[in-house]
Write an enzyme that holds these catalytic residues in place. Structure first.
Site, PDB file in Angstrom:
ATOM      1  N   ASP A 193      -6.541  -6.462  -1.271  1.00 36.39           N
ATOM      2  CA  ASP A 193      -5.131  -6.610  -0.959  1.00 36.39           C
ATOM      3  C   ASP A 193      -4.392  -7.314  -2.103  1.00 36.39           C
ATOM      4  OD1 ASP A 193      -3.081  -6.372   1.267  1.00 36.39           O
ATOM      5  OD2 ASP A 193      -3.011  -8.543   0.945  1.00 36.39           O
ATOM      6  N   GLU A 236      -5.244  -2.691  -4.377  1.00 36.36           N
ATOM      7  CA  GLU A 236      -3.854  -2.475  -3.992  1.00 36.36           C
ATOM      8  C   GLU A 236      -2.988  -3.040  -5.121  1.00 36.36           C
ATOM      9  OE1 GLU A 236      -0.435  -3.387  -0.633  1.00 36.36           O
ATOM     10  OE2 GLU A 236      -1.938  -4.893  -1.113  1.00 36.36           O
TER      11      GLU A 236
END
Length: 316
Positions: free
Chosen positions: A181, A210
């Site tokens: 993330d 990400e």
């Protein structure tokens, strides 16, 4: 699938051919009537039949309760990186799910959220010095909209060792990949070290970053915060998000930019990234609007979905 590897000076092996992987995102809470690992396990044969290669689980960990958003809280506000959300089941349930996936030829990827934790994380109780702090010494977030989390402060050697050994633990548990993330907000050296350490206990783990919108990288750098470009992330990751050109793609879907402009940006990607670069091509995810909210018609939504699915790496 045949994989091609190359060695680096960090002792890390990078694949050059994950480009055909089909990754299916799962939010356990909404997957099946009970929102449990057992529900997902029961659905694995259907996913395998669809041609899925990797099942990516949004965070499977317990959710923080302090300053949570909504009545249930956000799964990206994590209480304990080394535990599973009891609403989903137990660690044994997750182990059975992984074993069932492997029997079907599926790989299992989990979300790694190492930029921030919940306000009541086990880490903040034990190590408040591992966090960004405001003028009064209170742990804080560096992204005001993310009011339900507080940011870990990198680099920190003790923090890095804790996070990396946690990754090793999940790799030994059976996990085959990590979707990291907001990976752009952490130091690239941390990710290189993490990948090398995980490879020691389980070679061939898939690393998906990400990466964030280019405008956000520029903003973070303007206020002296970390912000890695996609090119930097390829020092440690196999795949990055397509957010660098997402605004152009979105404008093309909406009819606000030409398809030719989008194709031009694809050619630009091919020119600026390392030879081994791979982009995660999708039309929607849990952070973005559904394709039917963007596309003017069903036919166009299907056409864009098809293009993303069969899009070659190079656009002539």
């Amino acid at each position: 699938m045949r994989l091609t590897w190359k060695e680096t000076k960090y002792g890390i092996r990078y694949t050059k051919n994950y480009r055909n992987l089909v990754i299916y995102e799962v939010y356990v809470r909404n997957h099946g009537p009970n929102g449990t690992f057992a529900d997902v396990e029961a659905d694995l044969p259907r996913l395998a039949g669809m041609g899925v290669d990797v099942v990516w689980f949004m965070p499977i960990h317990p959710i923080g309760q302090l300053n949570k958003k909504g009545t249930l809280g956000c799964p990206y506000s994590i209480l304990d990186y080394r535990a599973v959300n009891p609403e989903y089941g137990t660690k044994d349930d997750f182990a059975r799910l992984i074993a069932a996936a492997h029997r079907l030829g599926l790989k299992v990827m989990i979300d790694v959220v190492y930029n921030h934790t919940a306000h009541d994380s086990v880490l903040v109780r034990q190590h408040p010095d591992w966090y960004h702090q405001d003028a009064s010494g209170k742990p804080m977030t560096t992204v005001p909209d993310w009011s339900d989390v507080i940011d870990l402060k990198h680099p920190n050697e003790e923090l890095a060792l804790y996070l990396i050994t946690t990754l090793q633990m999940w790799a030994e548990f059976g996990v085959d990949g990590f979707r990291c993330d907001v990976a752009s907000l952490l130091p690239v050296d941390f990710w290189r070290r993490a990948r090398a350490a995980v490879a020691q206990v389980k070679p061939g783990v898939i690393w998906l970053a990400e990466s964030v919108h280019a405008a956000w990288v520029a903003h973070r750098r303007s206020v002296n915060l970390s912000g890695l470009s996609d090119g930097e992330l390829y020092q440690a990751f196999d795949l990055t998000y397509n957010y660098d050109i997402w605004p152009v793609w979105q404008a093309a879907v909406l009819g606000q930019a030409s398809v030719a402009r989008y194709l031009e940006m694809l050619r630009f990607q091919d020119a600026i990234y390392p030879d081994n670069f791979i982009k995660l091509r999708c039309v929607e995810n849990h952070d973005q609007m559904r394709i039917m909210r963007l596309a003017p018609s069903l036919d166009q939504a299907l056409a864009w979905t098809a293009l993303r699915s069969v899009q070659p790496r190079r656009v002539s």
